[in-house]
Design an enzyme around this catalytic site. Structure first.
Site, short mmCIF file in Angstrom:
data_model
loop_
_atom_site.label_atom_id
_atom_site.label_comp_id
_atom_site.label_asym_id
_atom_site.label_seq_id
_atom_site.Cartn_x
_atom_site.Cartn_y
_atom_site.Cartn_z
N THR A 1 -2.16 -0.75 -3.95
CA THR A 1 -3.19 0.29 -3.89
C THR A 1 -2.55 1.58 -3.38
O THR A 1 -1.63 1.54 -2.57
CB THR A 1 -4.36 -0.14 -2.97
N CYS B 1 0.83 -1.20 0.00
CA CYS B 1 0.00 0.00 0.00
C CYS B 1 0.86 1.26 0.00
O CYS B 1 1.99 1.25 0.51
CB CYS B 1 -0.88 0.04 1.25
N CYS B 2 0.30 2.34 -0.57
CA CYS B 2 0.90 3.66 -0.47
C CYS B 2 2.30 3.68 -1.08
O CYS B 2 2.47 3.33 -2.24
CB CYS B 2 0.91 4.09 1.00
N ILE B 3 3.33 4.04 -0.32
CA ILE B 3 4.70 4.11 -0.84
C ILE B 3 5.39 2.75 -0.80
O ILE B 3 6.42 2.56 -1.47
CB ILE B 3 5.53 5.15 -0.04
#
Length: 216
Positions: free
Chosen positions: A188, A132-134
């Site tokens: 995501t 997720c994210c970074i």
């Protein structure tokens, strides 16, 4: 019941694992009746005050991560793919500060050896990996040569750095996810969108977890 490993990098988006993302992942996996075991590096780091951004002193990544997991966490070095069906990496700046030095070096970064090891283990055994994210930058750096496909949302600068690793980037809204079925990788954007609403972040992560468990 599927067994899923989750790797955390502290507690708090400025210097560790993003709390909403981590808890969203835990809730979504619980809804899917998956058994989750969390891991984190047993290392000391300089923590950051989340109000003013000032350094507040030395803390331990595993101890900080235990705040999210109600104390149920193991050292990263004990994680082995042989005991799990899938693995997931929530985001937060800790992924780019502690699990790697992407924050300062981008595509030229180095990834923590134990992170490199477990990513290769799960990938070599064709077990699904979520991020997720970074955190997808970890997968890009370690597996980019395999031309994996992933997302961090629509941040052009980060996407360009990701593609320097050999990985492919696809734009994606916060409440959705991108699946690389050939390599069993699901990602995501979550809080790569600074103005993301918490329920939208959860929707994206929930979809990722459904896909992850289905692949497993």
């Amino acid at each position: 019941m599927r067994k899923v490993a989750m790797v955390l990098s502290g507690c708090g988006f400025k210097d560790g694992a993003e709390i909403t993302e981590s808890v969203s992942a835990l809730i979504a996996l619980s809804q899917l009746n998956a058994e989750v075991q969390c891991f984190a590096p047993d290392l000391v780091f300089e923590s950051v005050d989340h109000l003013d951004g000032e350094r507040t002193g030395s803390r331990n990544i595993q101890s900080e991560s235990a705040r999210i997991t109600r104390g149920k966490i193991k050292p990263l070095k004990e994680l082995s793919s042989s005991s799990f069906d899938a693995i997931v990496f929530p985001g937060g700046f800790g992924a780019a500060l502690h699990l790697s030095d992407w924050a300062s070096k981008g595509s030229k970064c180095k990834v923590m050896p134990d992170i490199v090891r477990v990513i290769h283990e799960f990938n070599d055994e064709s077990k699904p990996i979520g991020a997720c994210c970074i955190a997808p930058v970890l997968l890009a750096k370690v597996l980019g040569g395999n031309e994996i496909t992933l997302t961090i949302g629509n941040d052009t600068e980060t996407a360009q750095e990701i593609e320097k690793t050999g990985a492919l980037h696809e734009d994606c809204p916060v409440d959705d996810y991108i699946t690389d079925r050939a390599n069993k990788i699901v990602t995501t954007p979550a809080y790569m969108y600074d103005d993301a609403e918490p329920h939208k972040v959860f929707e994206g992560i929930q979809g990722l977890m459904r896909e992850l468990v289905e692949m497993a």
